[in-house]
Design a protein around this motif. Sequence first.
Motif, PDB file in Angstrom:
ATOM      1  N   ASN A  85       0.811  -1.219   0.000  1.00  0.00           N
ATOM      2  CA  ASN A  85       0.000   0.000   0.000  1.00  0.00           C
ATOM      3  C   ASN A  85       0.845   1.271   0.000  1.00  0.00           C
ATOM      4  N   TYR A  88       2.410   1.258  -3.908  1.00  0.00           N
ATOM      5  CA  TYR A  88       1.491   0.674  -4.890  1.00  0.00           C
ATOM      6  C   TYR A  88       1.811   1.154  -6.314  1.00  0.00           C
ATOM      7  N   PRO A 110      -3.038  -6.283 -11.313  1.00  0.00           N
ATOM      8  CA  PRO A 110      -3.659  -6.487 -10.008  1.00  0.00           C
ATOM      9  C   PRO A 110      -4.321  -7.841  -9.810  1.00  0.00           C
ATOM     10  N   TYR A 129      -0.492  -4.219  -5.068  1.00  0.00           N
ATOM     11  CA  TYR A 129      -1.500  -3.188  -4.829  1.00  0.00           C
ATOM     12  C   TYR A 129      -1.500  -2.216  -6.006  1.00  0.00           C
ATOM     13  N   ASP A 132      -3.785   2.640  -2.665  1.00  0.00           N
ATOM     14  CA  ASP A 132      -3.260   2.539  -1.306  1.00  0.00           C
ATOM     15  C   ASP A 132      -4.205   1.842  -0.335  1.00  0.00           C
ATOM     16  N   ILE A 134      -7.257  -1.275  -0.169  1.00  0.00           N
ATOM     17  CA  ILE A 134      -8.060  -2.335  -0.788  1.00  0.00           C
ATOM     18  C   ILE A 134      -8.806  -3.034   0.346  1.00  0.00           C
ATOM     19  N   GLY A 157      -1.223  -7.438   3.650  1.00  0.00           N
ATOM     20  CA  GLY A 157      -2.484  -6.960   4.213  1.00  0.00           C
ATOM     21  C   GLY A 157      -2.698  -7.462   5.625  1.00  0.00           C
ATOM     22  N   HIS A 162      -6.695  -2.729   4.269  1.00  0.00           N
ATOM     23  CA  HIS A 162      -5.621  -3.281   3.444  1.00  0.00           C
ATOM     24  C   HIS A 162      -5.768  -4.799   3.362  1.00  0.00           C
TER      25      HIS A 162
END
Length: 346
Positions: A85, A88, A110, A129, A132, A134, A157, A162
């Motif tokens: 993130n 990215y 992605p 990513y 920034d 998800i 994550g 994230h």
Amino acid sequence: MKLIHIADVHWGAEPERDKPWGKERGKEIKETFRRVLQRAKEQETDLLLISGDFFERQPSPADIREVDYLLKQLDHTKTVWIAGNHDYLRKGTGLDAYEWESDTVFLKGPELEKVNFPEFHTTVYGFSYWQDQIREPLYDTLHPEEGDEITILLAHGGDEKHIPIHRETLKWSGFDYIALGHIHKPEIVFEDLMAYAGSLEPLDHTETGPHGFMEGEISEERQIITFVPFAKRAYVRTEVYVTEEMSGEEILDRIGTEISYRGSENIHEIVLQGTMAPQIELDQERIQEKYRISKISDQTKSIWETRGLSQEDNLLMRRVAELLKEEPKALAYAMEALEASEEREV
């Protein structure tokens, strides 16, 4: 197949930049990464896995070239990398557009991608990513393809913004090893199967404890993943007990003694406990120039609290202390008068 798994290097970060010793921390982050590469050469590591947030922010072309040059020094190790993130991918720029000269594979996503290394009987999966944040739990439905021998997933994550990670679900996904990034505290989630490498160097005072990377070996005969402490420094919470009889200089000496005992090379959050005379003013700047101190927290009690005075007396004496802060002798006279008054009442 021998591997080293790192994450959250945050190349380009400058922790504690406001401290006299702050500039060296940014250099130490880079130096520790160089030491990891040296270890990979010495151990003849097959794969270097980077689970996101290698860079603190969107890297410049010069940043990427510098890291690429370092990776080119690896004569045996291949690198597989995803963006997190912090770093990215932006389509057509930076990491997304760079052509690597080193033996590096960047899984740009992605969507899920994979790279196969027949010489190691290993396939590495992952995606990067592209923004920034998800919020979807994208790892929940991932599985390796049939026919791949050793399978590894690079993932980044673990919180609601994230890619939330459901650990039990991921555990049964079928990958032989899941190399996690984003959480800065190193953790072996499931023995020899899933681990957060943690930040290579601790980045602020909340990241206490050892930091480093995961190292392992996977073959038909065995699989073992272990944490290797490797950071140059650690953040340490150091409690210092003081008394009202101690002078400011004595307290500073006590802080220095405690720091030496717990490792003067480390970064310390000093927590003062006990009782300190109200007229004491510590020369914090001087001691912070001598040692690596991220913060000094005063959790001492007042003299009046320890003597069991009433709330009204406490408030009164606190007010006296404020008014007489610049006149320590007058404050001493006030304390003597209070003690004499207590003795007469007894």
